[in-house]
Design a protein around this motif. Structure first.
Motif, mmCIF file in Angstrom:
data_model
loop_
_atom_site.group_PDB
_atom_site.id
_atom_site.type_symbol
_atom_site.label_atom_id
_atom_site.label_comp_id
_atom_site.label_asym_id
_atom_site.label_seq_id
_atom_site.Cartn_x
_atom_site.Cartn_y
_atom_site.Cartn_z
ATOM 1 N N THR A 97 0.831 -1.204 0.000
ATOM 2 C CA THR A 97 0.000 0.000 0.000
ATOM 3 C C THR A 97 0.866 1.255 0.000
ATOM 4 O O THR A 97 0.564 2.233 -0.704
ATOM 5 C CB THR A 97 -0.945 0.009 1.209
ATOM 6 N N ARG A 107 0.751 4.156 -2.857
ATOM 7 C CA ARG A 107 0.499 5.548 -2.505
ATOM 8 C C ARG A 107 1.624 6.457 -2.975
ATOM 9 O O ARG A 107 1.387 7.609 -3.364
ATOM 10 C CB ARG A 107 0.294 5.671 -0.993
ATOM 11 N N PRO A 144 -8.397 2.243 -6.591
ATOM 12 C CA PRO A 144 -8.097 1.717 -5.260
ATOM 13 C C PRO A 144 -8.988 0.523 -4.909
ATOM 14 O O PRO A 144 -9.994 0.276 -5.577
ATOM 15 C CB PRO A 144 -8.382 2.910 -4.334
ATOM 16 N N ASP A 145 -8.612 -0.198 -3.866
ATOM 17 C CA ASP A 145 -9.409 -1.369 -3.484
ATOM 18 C C ASP A 145 -10.755 -0.967 -2.884
ATOM 19 O O ASP A 145 -11.718 -1.723 -2.968
ATOM 20 C CB ASP A 145 -8.636 -2.266 -2.519
ATOM 21 N N ASP A 164 -5.603 -1.802 -7.480
ATOM 22 C CA ASP A 164 -5.434 -2.468 -6.193
ATOM 23 C C ASP A 164 -6.637 -3.382 -5.953
ATOM 24 O O ASP A 164 -7.768 -2.914 -5.859
ATOM 25 C CB ASP A 164 -5.330 -1.411 -5.083
#
Length: 257
Positions: free
Chosen positions: A48, A52, A87-88, A164
């Motif tokens: 992560t 980022r 994103p997830d 992700d």
């Protein structure tokens, strides 16, 4: 993968420190244009943090990230314009319909209206969402929201798509559709940076895989190269991943281009 091997993503000695904790430790990694690249690791390994930093959400403590020849911290607008990010847990404006959301997101990138309309319809149909185009996003399932976020991320025609956990919440048909789209996307010379805990997806899709453990690259290569490093010839990615990330190997990092 594109045969000219043009490097489109370069992590140059990236380090991220939080107090006394090193989340990422001096990682150098290059990814080629047209590559479908998997970035895997256990929880807390640094995935992560790397995502980022790649998407410009946080800055590294030291090191640089080069996107298509642009330093992410010296030319942030040019570098970020080349990236689409899914994103997830996507944050969407849920009081909008998908079409309204795409118009809003496309406007942020100055995407022409005709492209927004064309890509929106093409992708909504491709991902089985066309019948939902006039419904509010707040009524969507997690999987439907994930697909909506994916469409929004490609409206500005990014060279790099960072995804992700792309299959969380998706049914088997949707997983198949998304996987087919990823293959098509990279066949057009685009680059996919994928992270997932669903190792079968990474095994099916990724040309090369990096495995991060304790903030360091523990292994890097094709599946056959990872099998060789793990001394597990012929085994699936799950077995290889578990072997390469087990704690007894902590002081024996494995790397191979």
């Amino acid at each position: 993968m594109n045969q000219n091997n043009e490097i489109i993503i370069k992590f140059d000695s990236i380090h991220k420190q939080y107090g006394d904790f090193s989340a990422v430790k001096e990682i150098t990694l290059e990814i080629a244009r047209g590559e479908l690249f998997g970035f895997l690791g256990p929880n807390g390994a640094g995935k992560t943090t790397m995502i980022r930093m790649l998407t410009g959400i946080i800055r590294p403590t030291s090191g640089n990230i080069i996107i298509g020849g642009h330093n992410l911290y010296e030319e942030p607008l040019k570098a970020k314009a080349m990236i689409g990010y899914v994103p997830d847990r996507p944050y969407l404006y849920e009081k909008l319909t998908p079409i309204e959301y795409f118009e809003f997101m496309g406007g942020l990138y100055n995407v022409p209206e005709d492209r927004i309309k064309r890509i929106s319809e093409k992708m909504l149909r491709l991902l089985d969402l066309w019948e939902k185009k006039d419904e509010l996003i707040e009524n969507f399932s997690h999987g439907m929201k994930q697909k909506t976020a994916m469409i929004a991320a490609i409206l500005h025609d990014p060279d790099i798509l960072v995804v992700d956990e792309p299959t969380v919440g998706l049914d088997p048909r949707s997983i198949k559709l998304v996987k087919e789209y990823f293959k098509q996307y990279t066949s057009e010379g685009k680059t996919l940076f994928l992270t997932t805990h669903t190792l079968s997806v990474a095994e099916d899709l990724c040309e090369r895989i990096a495995i991060i453990r304790h903030g360091e690259i523990a292994a890097l290569g094709t599946l056959s190269q990872l099998q060789e490093q793990a001394k597990l010839p012929g085994n699936d990615l799950e077995a290889v991943f578990l072997k390469l990330t087990e704690e007894e190997n902590e002081d024996k990092p494995l790397t191979k281009e």
